[in-house]
Scaffold this motif. Structure first.
Motif, PDB file in Angstrom:
ATOM      1  N   CYS A   1       0.818  -1.213   0.000  1.00  0.00           N
ATOM      2  CA  CYS A   1       0.000   0.000   0.000  1.00  0.00           C
ATOM      3  C   CYS A   1       0.853   1.266   0.000  1.00  0.00           C
ATOM      4  N   SER A   2       2.132   1.130  -0.275  1.00  0.00           N
ATOM      5  CA  SER A   2       3.021   2.285  -0.292  1.00  0.00           C
ATOM      6  C   SER A   2       3.987   2.140  -1.448  1.00  0.00           C
ATOM      7  N   ASP A   3       4.981   3.034  -1.486  1.00  0.00           N
ATOM      8  CA  ASP A   3       5.985   2.984  -2.555  1.00  0.00           C
ATOM      9  C   ASP A   3       7.143   2.060  -2.199  1.00  0.00           C
ATOM     10  N   GLU A   4       7.017   1.276  -1.148  1.00  0.00           N
ATOM     11  CA  GLU A   4       8.076   0.362  -0.737  1.00  0.00           C
ATOM     12  C   GLU A   4       8.297  -0.706  -1.804  1.00  0.00           C
ATOM     13  N   ARG A   5       9.543  -0.920  -2.174  1.00  0.00           N
ATOM     14  CA  ARG A   5       9.861  -1.945  -3.174  1.00  0.00           C
ATOM     15  C   ARG A   5       9.887  -3.311  -2.507  1.00  0.00           C
TER      16      ARG A   5
ATOM     17  N   CYS B   1      15.224   3.323  -4.752  1.00  0.00           N
ATOM     18  CA  CYS B   1      13.982   3.365  -3.978  1.00  0.00           C
ATOM     19  C   CYS B   1      14.234   3.936  -2.583  1.00  0.00           C
ATOM     20  N   GLU B   2      13.177   4.479  -1.994  1.00  0.00           N
ATOM     21  CA  GLU B   2      13.297   5.101  -0.683  1.00  0.00           C
ATOM     22  C   GLU B   2      13.035   4.124   0.455  1.00  0.00           C
TER      23      GLU B   2
END
Length: 242
Positions: free
Chosen positions: A160-164, A184-185
């Protein structure tokens, strides 16, 4: 240990009983006399110095001066298949030293269900190994640790986030871990139990948005794979220094 860690209540009390291993460490390893200081910190809090005020008949009295704010943990989340307790102890220590922010030890199809009922978890022993990792790394921060949930349930916390989302796999990986990390952050790394993922688990990972990656053809122990993967990720991610 490179820093001596204390609970908040211990700092407020200002003493440790003489049967505490940390008293022995300060006296015999650090060799601090009355009036001398050593590196100390509050678990999940600030760090600084503690000064020995007295070696009493039943306790060691201390004064704390903790003013240094600790940096946040790395935006790296681990999902690890439950394995033998000795393997889990190593991972708790090393992953904490490396600075990951969470570790989920999950039940997998090839892992023994009894591992979730090990004394490592039921007695709270796991925290001692995480604390040792933090003390080694000269930090006060510990990752959030959970254990015993099924893999499918654990995967529900991601996506549900930009986590790879990257899962190590020696058999069906499509690319190398280093190429998949990029800039990636935040990253989640999944590592199977000692016998790896099953076919249905690989399919589940793909369906949930996880990319299968590897670090070469050599088959590594679970604890070795965790350390190597986190090392690669933290080096390649664009993380601030400190």
């Amino acid at each position: 240990m490179n820093i001596v860690l204390f609970e908040e209540g211990e700092i407020e009390a200002g003493y440790l009983p003489n049967n505490d291993d940390r008293v022995e460490h300060v006296k015999k390893v650090l060799r601090r006399d009355v009036g001398e200081s050593f590196d100390a910190g509050q678990i999940h809090g600030k760090r600084g110095k503690a000064t020995v005020l007295e070696y009493g008949s039943v306790s060691m009295s201390l004064r704390f001066d903790l003013e240094i704010e600790e940096p946040k943990l790395l935006p790296i989340d681990l999902v690890v298949g439950l394995s033998r307790p000795q393997t889990m102890r190593k991972i708790l220590n090393e992953a904490t030293s490396l600075g990951v922010r969470s570790i989920r030890f999950v039940v997998t199809e090839r892992g023994e269900p009894s591992y979730a009922q090990s004394r490592l978890w039921t007695t709270g022993e796991w925290r001692r190994h995480a604390l040792a990792g933090a003390a080694q790394a000269f930090t006060t921060r510990l990752p959030v640790v959970s254990w015993g949930m099924p893999l499918e349930e654990a995967l529900g916390a991601f996506g549900c986030s930009d986590e790879r989302l990257l899962a190590l796999d020696n058999y069906e990986a499509m690319t190398r871990l280093g190429l998949a990390v990029g800039d990636c952050e935040a990253i989640a790394l999944a590592v199977g139990s000692e016998r790896g993922w099953t076919g249905p688990e690989r399919q589940l990972l793909r369906e949930r948005g996880w990319q299968l990656v590897d670090m070469g053809k050599r088959v590594l122990r679970t604890e070795t794979a965790v350390v190597a993967a986190v090392g690669v990720a933290r080096e390649l991610m664009e993380l601030p220094l400190g």
